[in-house]
Design an enzyme around this catalytic site. Structure first.
Site, PDB file in Angstrom:
ATOM      1  N   ASP B  97      -3.162  13.829   1.735  1.00 35.81           N
ATOM      2  CA  ASP B  97      -1.879  13.253   1.042  1.00 35.81           C
ATOM      3  C   ASP B  97      -2.378  12.482  -0.252  1.00 35.81           C
ATOM      4  O   ASP B  97      -2.504  11.099  -0.085  1.00 35.81           O
ATOM      5  CB  ASP B  97      -1.267  12.171   2.146  1.00 35.81           C
ATOM      6  CG  ASP B  97       0.235  11.877   1.685  1.00 35.81           C
ATOM      7  OD1 ASP B  97       0.487  12.203   0.525  1.00 35.81           O
ATOM      8  OD2 ASP B  97       0.926  11.131   2.407  1.00 35.81           O
ATOM      9  N   ASN B 204       3.044   7.928   9.582  1.00 30.83           N
ATOM     10  CA  ASN B 204       2.992   6.240   9.136  1.00 30.83           C
ATOM     11  C   ASN B 204       3.718   6.110   7.865  1.00 30.83           C
ATOM     12  O   ASN B 204       3.443   4.825   7.037  1.00 30.83           O
ATOM     13  CB  ASN B 204       1.610   5.735   9.027  1.00 30.83           C
ATOM     14  CG  ASN B 204       0.737   6.401   8.021  1.00 30.83           C
ATOM     15  OD1 ASN B 204       1.164   7.496   7.348  1.00 30.83           O
ATOM     16  ND2 ASN B 204      -0.382   5.847   7.983  1.00 30.83           N
ATOM     17  N   SER B 386       1.389  -2.641  10.866  1.00 31.27           N
ATOM     18  CA  SER B 386       2.268  -1.687  11.568  1.00 31.27           C
ATOM     19  C   SER B 386       3.730  -2.067  11.484  1.00 31.27           C
ATOM     20  O   SER B 386       4.001  -3.301  11.111  1.00 31.27           O
ATOM     21  CB  SER B 386       1.765  -1.726  13.144  1.00 31.27           C
ATOM     22  OG  SER B 386       2.311  -2.920  13.792  1.00 31.27           O
ATOM     23  N   SER B 391       3.226  -7.532   7.293  1.00 34.65           N
ATOM     24  CA  SER B 391       2.326  -7.045   6.243  1.00 34.65           C
ATOM     25  C   SER B 391       1.829  -7.964   4.999  1.00 34.65           C
ATOM     26  O   SER B 391       2.197  -9.180   5.554  1.00 34.65           O
ATOM     27  CB  SER B 391       3.128  -5.883   5.278  1.00 34.65           C
ATOM     28  OG  SER B 391       3.420  -4.766   6.257  1.00 34.65           O
ATOM     29  N   HIS B 409      -6.406  -0.914   3.222  1.00 28.82           N
ATOM     30  CA  HIS B 409      -5.218  -0.153   2.721  1.00 28.82           C
ATOM     31  C   HIS B 409      -4.323  -0.397   3.668  1.00 28.82           C
ATOM     32  O   HIS B 409      -3.066  -0.360   3.544  1.00 28.82           O
ATOM     33  CB  HIS B 409      -5.154   1.208   2.355  1.00 28.82           C
ATOM     34  CG  HIS B 409      -5.280   2.103   3.744  1.00 28.82           C
ATOM     35  ND1 HIS B 409      -5.866   2.065   4.788  1.00 28.82           N
ATOM     36  CD2 HIS B 409      -4.314   3.420   3.897  1.00 28.82           C
ATOM     37  CE1 HIS B 409      -5.633   2.895   5.513  1.00 28.82           C
ATOM     38  NE2 HIS B 409      -4.912   3.646   5.127  1.00 28.82           N
ATOM     39  N   GLY B 410      -4.342  -1.066   5.135  1.00 29.29           N
ATOM     40  CA  GLY B 410      -3.485  -1.094   6.066  1.00 29.29           C
ATOM     41  C   GLY B 410      -3.963  -1.684   7.391  1.00 29.29           C
ATOM     42  O   GLY B 410      -5.403  -2.345   7.019  1.00 29.29           O
ATOM     43  N   SER B 411      -3.409  -1.613   8.437  1.00 29.46           N
ATOM     44  CA  SER B 411      -4.066  -1.920   9.723  1.00 29.46           C
ATOM     45  C   SER B 411      -5.321  -1.100  10.068  1.00 29.46           C
ATOM     46  O   SER B 411      -6.305  -1.656  10.647  1.00 29.46           O
ATOM     47  CB  SER B 411      -3.103  -2.040  10.938  1.00 29.46           C
ATOM     48  OG  SER B 411      -1.954  -3.028  10.459  1.00 29.46           O
TER      49      SER B 411
END
Lengths: 143, 486
Positions: B97, B204, B386, B391, B409-411
């Site tokens: 992606d 996600n 999540s 966030s 970049h995220g959890s």
């Protein structure tokens, strides 16, 4: 059971093992395992459309790779949920050729319980091998 | 515990696998994490980040961020900078992606104003932004027009009434990576993606309405500078999506091409087929770089037209123009890219090809390439947690140079999707989330169960680790109240 999802080799992605007595059946089972990641009630998909597919590759591994990616392609390009109705794999000049009739229908949100998109077949732990009982594949899908 | 015996502690938040850990490593592999996070890290992270360290031309270290988890080729959270003259470009270091990324959008509405209309807002967003498997977009294009979109990115959106100049200014590279050439993309990639402009996707990917509660502001000055404190309990919108089937096909096409030429033509041997690569300065490497930029631009355009839809929905529901509602972008960050950047290495500034896969560029104050308004603050960094747990907005720090100014970049997942589906039920989760004040609409209860908060690492620990490591500074925590999910 012709395939089994695995939790031990990919967290963000979906992994499965498939096994079958023949290469054709292995392709059919791996196709089902791939499509079931996206559609919960795959049995509700009607064979409303058919599509002929022919692919050639140097070996079994790359042929299955292309075959599964083709199903993912049709899901995006034409919103089609397809499964192989007939498959024939035969030796050819370039290695191996698969000829398949794919059948299925366009995604119908009212009837199909959709899950998570599959983006691609990856080469992580990817394997197609001949075993004493027939054929076995390990596939990790990027979702 | 999966931690290899060879792992050395460099500091409270930095760990290293030395070059002796694996044959062929050209540089050490470094992982940013607290002690707790490193002990919970997937075994796959150690395997994959050390594999990355074997890639030709890699500079200084192979990195993995604290949200790192098992990917393919690179771990998710992986970072590697290559010398473009002697090094390679690898689709596995960017991901399928391409330019999956996040946008944060301000409003001047308060939570009190939004709450009575929350269901209406979420329902309208869900109806107006196509989500889920195989969805088609609301921007109808011919295949040739799509080729223009992927060459121009957000600039196409500006010309066609889907963007403002300010939107482009708040997007990396103005929403268009230069050098995107549609002659390097396959018919198949075009056919797969041309009808997906304006779609969120699934997994996600989501669009979330969030609240900036005063007690969750960690740095008032930076929050002010990013426009986060104009009203108390300010409502903001965060969304996450990428280049959809188009980017996935570009990645698959070039992964296969690289596998066919890598060893035969260029004599490059790799330890994992997902690390397939080609010399950056080879016809194949340059073709992929250009095709990847097309996918980057598709993702910028995709997020831009979705922003346009969000503006329409808010405008309809509140009977006011988007400007009156203060619907302005804070920033757009990209997760899955490779980019030529200039970084300090051994005392001199050098051009490097920085691969970031599931990690975010986090330029510190003063670095070129940031919008004028963020030159002093550093780059806004948007970290999606999540859907249950909140966030963060952070800012790049001047101390992030060792990791090529990159952060998490995220959890990061800790539980497989299959396991999450066994442990949670989507419909039950939806009801429980509503009781906790988060109204979520989804195309798929199965997909919702896979995204349960408990399947992810603790976002607070992840962002704290990035701050302690000097990569990104916490500005504010953002609490979800509404969410649409594919």
């Amino acid at each position: 059971m012709p395939f089994e999802y695995r939790s031990d080799i990919a967290h963000a992605d979906v992994a499965f093992d498939a096994w079958a007595p023949t290469l054709e059946e292995l392709f059919r089972d791996a196709a089902r395992a791939t499509m079931e990641v996206m559609v919960e009630n795959l049995d509700q998909v009607r064979p409303a459309q058919t599509l002929e597919l022919k692919l050639e590759q140097e070996n079994e591994e790359m042929l299955l790779f292309d075959f599964l990616n083709e199903l993912i392609f049709y899901k995006d390009a034409r919103r089609l949920i397809l499964l192989p109705a007939d498959i024939e794999i035969s030796p050819s000049d370039g290695g191996l050729t698969v000829r398949a009739t794919l059948s299925g229908e366009e995604i119908a949100p009212t009837r199909h319980e959709m899950r998570t998109d599959v983006k691609a077949v990856t080469f992580l732990r990817y394997k197609v091998e001949q075993v004493p009982q027939g054929w076995r594949a390990t596939v990790v899908l990027d979702v | 515990m999966n931690v290899p015996a060879a792992l050395k502690r460099i500091s409270d938040t930095l760990w290293e696998l030395p070059m002796s850990y694996k044959e062929g490593m050209l540089v050490p592999a470094r992982i940013v994490a607290s002690e707790k996070l490193i002990n919970e890290m997937d075994a796959g992270v150690f395997e994959q980040v050390s594999n990355v360290a074997t890639l030709p031309g890699i500079q200084r270290y192979a990195y993995c961020m604290p949200d790192g988890h098992w990917g393919y080729g690179f771990p998710i959270g992986g970072v590697a900078a290559m010398d473009p003259r002697s090094g390679v470009i690898s689709p596995g270091g960017i991901g399928f992606d391409i330019n999956c990324g996040m946008r944060l959008v301000l409003t001047n509405l308060t939570a009190e104003q939004v709450q009575p209309k929350l269901h209406q807002l979420v329902d309208r967003l869900f109806a107006r932004i196509p989500t889920g498997v195989g969805c088609h977009g609301f921007v109808k294009l011919k295949q040739d027009d799509f080729r223009t979109v992927v060459q121009q990115g957000s600039r196409w959106c500006l010309k066609n009434g889907f963007a403002t100049q300010e939107d482009l200014d708040m997007t990396e590279e103005g929403g268009c990576f230069p050098g995107a050439d549609a002659t390097h993309i396959s018919e198949k990639a075009v056919e797969r993606g041309y009808n997906q402009l304006g779609t969120l996707g699934s997994g996600n990917h989501y669009c979330e309405i969030q609240v900036v509660q005063p007690q969750n502001i960690m740095d008032r000055e930076l929050a002010d500078a990013f426009g986060l404190t104009t009203v108390p309990n300010q409502v903001v919108i965060m969304f996450h999506c990428g280049s959809r089937g188009f980017g996935h096909q570009v990645a698959t096409d070039y992964l296969k091409l690289f596998l066919s030429v890598m060893e035969r033509k260029y004599g490059i041997k790799i330890v994992d087929r997902e690390l397939a690569c080609a010399p950056f300065h080879s016809p194949e490497g340059q073709a992929y770089f250009s095709a990847m930029k097309c996918a980057v631009n598709m993702a910028f355009a995709n997020r831009q037209v979705i922003l346009h839809r969000i503006r329409e929905v808010f405008s309809d529901v509140f009977h006011a123009a988007p400007d009156e509602l203060g619907l302005r972008m804070v920033y757009d960050v990209a997760h899955n890219t490779a980019k030529l950047e200039r970084h300090l290495i051994n005392g001199s500034r050098k051009e490097l090809l920085v691969h970031r896969k599931g990690s975010t560029r986090a330029f510190g104050p003063g670095l070129p390439g940031l919008p004028e308004c963020y030159r002093k603050t550093g780059q806004p960094v948007i970290i999606g947690g999540s859907m249950e747990t909140g966030s963060y907005l952070l800012a790049g720090m001047s101390t992030g140079g060792d990791a090529w100014f990159t952060t998490a970049h995220g959890s990061g997942r800790t539980m497989s999707r299959h396991e999450a589906k066994k442990n949670f039920r989507g419909d039950k989760l939806q009801r429980e989330m509503e009781q906790r004040g988060i109204y979520v609409r989804t195309d798929s209860f199965g997909g919702l169960a896979e995204e349960a908060g408990a399947a992810y690492k603790n976002i607070d620990e992840v962002v704290e680790a990035t701050e302690l490591a000097g990569l990104s500074k916490r500005v504010a925590r953002l609490v979800p109240i509404g969410n649409i999910k594919g």
